[in-house]
Design a protein around this motif. Sequence first.
Motif, PDB file in Angstrom:
ATOM      1  N   THR A   8       9.294 -20.623  19.814  1.00 23.33           N
ATOM      2  CA  THR A   8      10.263 -21.562  20.383  1.00 23.33           C
ATOM      3  C   THR A   8      11.688 -21.361  19.887  1.00 23.33           C
ATOM      4  N   LEU A   9      11.883 -21.349  18.583  1.00 21.85           N
ATOM      5  CA  LEU A   9      13.246 -21.294  18.057  1.00 21.85           C
ATOM      6  C   LEU A   9      13.776 -19.872  17.906  1.00 21.85           C
ATOM      7  N   LEU A  10      12.898 -18.929  17.538  1.00 24.40           N
ATOM      8  CA  LEU A  10      13.360 -17.560  17.310  1.00 24.40           C
ATOM      9  C   LEU A  10      14.028 -16.952  18.548  1.00 24.40           C
ATOM     10  N   PRO A  11      13.466 -17.084  19.764  1.00 19.92           N
ATOM     11  CA  PRO A  11      14.165 -16.526  20.927  1.00 19.92           C
ATOM     12  C   PRO A  11      15.579 -17.078  21.094  1.00 19.92           C
ATOM     13  N   LYS A  12      15.783 -18.361  20.794  1.00 21.43           N
ATOM     14  CA  LYS A  12      17.119 -18.953  20.891  1.00 21.43           C
ATOM     15  C   LYS A  12      18.043 -18.380  19.824  1.00 21.43           C
ATOM     16  N   PHE A  13      17.512 -18.215  18.604  1.00 19.55           N
ATOM     17  CA  PHE A  13      18.310 -17.624  17.527  1.00 19.55           C
ATOM     18  C   PHE A  13      18.728 -16.197  17.889  1.00 19.55           C
ATOM     19  N   LEU A  14      17.778 -15.418  18.393  1.00 23.08           N
ATOM     20  CA  LEU A  14      18.079 -14.031  18.747  1.00 23.08           C
ATOM     21  C   LEU A  14      19.053 -13.954  19.919  1.00 23.08           C
ATOM     22  N   ALA A  15      18.932 -14.887  20.855  1.00 29.90           N
ATOM     23  CA  ALA A  15      19.849 -14.895  21.994  1.00 29.90           C
ATOM     24  C   ALA A  15      21.284 -15.074  21.518  1.00 29.90           C
ATOM     25  N   CYS A  16      21.484 -15.956  20.551  1.00 33.18           N
ATOM     26  CA  CYS A  16      22.836 -16.163  20.006  1.00 33.18           C
ATOM     27  C   CYS A  16      23.285 -14.963  19.181  1.00 33.18           C
ATOM     28  N   ALA A  17      22.390 -14.438  18.343  1.00 38.20           N
ATOM     29  CA  ALA A  17      22.776 -13.369  17.421  1.00 38.20           C
ATOM     30  C   ALA A  17      23.013 -12.046  18.133  1.00 38.20           C
ATOM     31  N   CYS A  18      22.261 -11.785  19.201  1.00 40.79           N
ATOM     32  CA  CYS A  18      22.298 -10.456  19.824  1.00 40.79           C
ATOM     33  C   CYS A  18      23.185 -10.358  21.050  1.00 40.79           C
ATOM     34  N   SER A  19      23.718 -11.500  21.496  1.00 39.58           N
ATOM     35  CA  SER A  19      24.530 -11.467  22.710  1.00 39.58           C
ATOM     36  C   SER A  19      25.984 -11.831  22.457  1.00 39.58           C
ATOM     37  N   PRO A  21      29.998 -11.275  21.731  1.00 41.79           N
ATOM     38  CA  PRO A  21      30.906 -10.375  22.461  1.00 41.79           C
ATOM     39  C   PRO A  21      30.962  -8.959  21.902  1.00 41.79           C
ATOM     40  N   GLN A  22      30.988  -8.813  20.579  1.00 43.43           N
ATOM     41  CA  GLN A  22      31.087  -7.468  20.011  1.00 43.43           C
ATOM     42  C   GLN A  22      29.810  -6.662  20.222  1.00 43.43           C
ATOM     43  N   MET A  23      28.670  -7.317  20.120  1.00 42.99           N
ATOM     44  CA  MET A  23      27.411  -6.592  20.336  1.00 42.99           C
ATOM     45  C   MET A  23      27.253  -6.208  21.801  1.00 42.99           C
ATOM     46  N   MET A  24      27.674  -7.085  22.691  1.00 39.52           N
ATOM     47  CA  MET A  24      27.605  -6.746  24.112  1.00 39.52           C
ATOM     48  C   MET A  24      28.573  -5.614  24.451  1.00 39.52           C
ATOM     49  N   LEU A  25      29.698  -5.567  23.771  1.00 43.89           N
ATOM     50  CA  LEU A  25      30.640  -4.465  23.986  1.00 43.89           C
ATOM     51  C   LEU A  25      30.021  -3.138  23.570  1.00 43.89           C
ATOM     52  N   GLN A  26      29.287  -3.122  22.465  1.00 40.89           N
ATOM     53  CA  GLN A  26      28.620  -1.887  22.034  1.00 40.89           C
ATOM     54  C   GLN A  26      27.575  -1.458  23.064  1.00 40.89           C
ATOM     55  N   ARG A  27      26.843  -2.401  23.595  1.00 44.86           N
ATOM     56  CA  ARG A  27      25.855  -2.082  24.630  1.00 44.86           C
ATOM     57  C   ARG A  27      26.548  -1.478  25.851  1.00 44.86           C
ATOM     58  N   ALA A  28      27.652  -2.103  26.253  1.00 50.37           N
ATOM     59  CA  ALA A  28      28.376  -1.645  27.445  1.00 50.37           C
ATOM     60  C   ALA A  28      28.930  -0.238  27.273  1.00 50.37           C
ATOM     61  N   ARG A  29      29.234   0.146  26.041  1.00 48.87           N
ATOM     62  CA  ARG A  29      29.759   1.488  25.784  1.00 48.87           C
ATOM     63  C   ARG A  29      28.664   2.547  25.746  1.00 48.87           C
ATOM     64  N   GLY A  46      16.271  -8.270  27.349  1.00 51.85           N
ATOM     65  CA  GLY A  46      16.805  -7.529  28.486  1.00 51.85           C
ATOM     66  C   GLY A  46      18.315  -7.491  28.541  1.00 51.85           C
ATOM     67  N   LEU A  47      18.971  -7.609  27.393  1.00 54.10           N
ATOM     68  CA  LEU A  47      20.427  -7.668  27.369  1.00 54.10           C
ATOM     69  C   LEU A  47      21.077  -6.361  27.810  1.00 54.10           C
ATOM     70  N   ASN A  48      20.346  -5.259  27.709  1.00 52.51           N
ATOM     71  CA  ASN A  48      20.912  -3.964  28.127  1.00 52.51           C
ATOM     72  C   ASN A  48      20.805  -3.719  29.631  1.00 52.51           C
ATOM     73  N   LEU A  49      19.940  -4.438  30.304  1.00 50.13           N
ATOM     74  CA  LEU A  49      19.611  -4.070  31.680  1.00 50.13           C
ATOM     75  C   LEU A  49      20.825  -4.097  32.600  1.00 50.13           C
ATOM     76  N   ALA A  50      21.760  -4.986  32.346  1.00 51.86           N
ATOM     77  CA  ALA A  50      22.941  -5.099  33.213  1.00 51.86           C
ATOM     78  C   ALA A  50      23.835  -3.872  33.141  1.00 51.86           C
ATOM     79  N   PHE A  51      23.663  -3.040  32.105  1.00 53.07           N
ATOM     80  CA  PHE A  51      24.595  -1.936  31.879  1.00 53.07           C
ATOM     81  C   PHE A  51      24.080  -0.576  32.353  1.00 53.07           C
ATOM     82  N   TYR A  52      22.847  -0.489  32.816  1.00 52.05           N
ATOM     83  CA  TYR A  52      22.357   0.792  33.319  1.00 52.05           C
ATOM     84  C   TYR A  52      23.027   1.127  34.649  1.00 52.05           C
TER      85      TYR A  52
END
Length: 206
Positions: A8-19, A21-29, A46-52
């Motif tokens: 229950t809580l871990l997915p929410k924690f990971l969603a905040c930690a892994c998404s 702006p800086q981490m999403m920028l690294q994925r986008a690059r 699935g945070l990378n899927l938007a960048f393929y």
Amino acid sequence: MASWYERTLLPKFLACACSGPQMMLQRARLVPRASGRVLELGVGMGLNLAFYDPSRVTSVIGVDPAPELRAMAVAAPRPEGLAVEVLPGRAEDLPFEASSFDSVVCTFTLCSVHSPERTLAEARRVLKPGGRLFYCEHGLAPDPGVARWQRRIEPVWKRLAGGCRLTRPVLPLLEGAGFSTREAESAYLPKVPRFAGWNVRGEAQA
């Protein structure tokens, strides 16, 4: 069996930690550089899927051991026409034949697998000759003061963050597995606490 916190809580924690702006920028690059048949290790939410890039990628297969995260990956946004399959699996024991993928993508995954050495050996095994590993990971900082804080914080952080380790040495692990790291880029991510912000990104060939 997963605990209540993990479900229950871990997915929410990971969603905040892994998404962030800086981490999403690294994925986008990184992610748009993948091509052909792609395997994503630890597809998570699935945070990378938007960048393929569908014009470069024939299909993406993502593996993850957590059903809660796989469900989020299935629902994650992705470009129209991108063929995606999300499967249960551990990066250390992949259910795929050798030399069956053109690209392997591994983003913020080596920190939490049980054995990074086995994970990278499996990545090499399933890559075709000439295939590429695209990696973006956080890990052990080169500054002794930051590294000391990482070692102090890690026992608590690991319990909160689903087994995430702060002190894994990314480049030595890659090199030990036989990957070239000549194109590696490394730096502290801006606006990210230094204990979690040392980032290494690149493209490697076995």
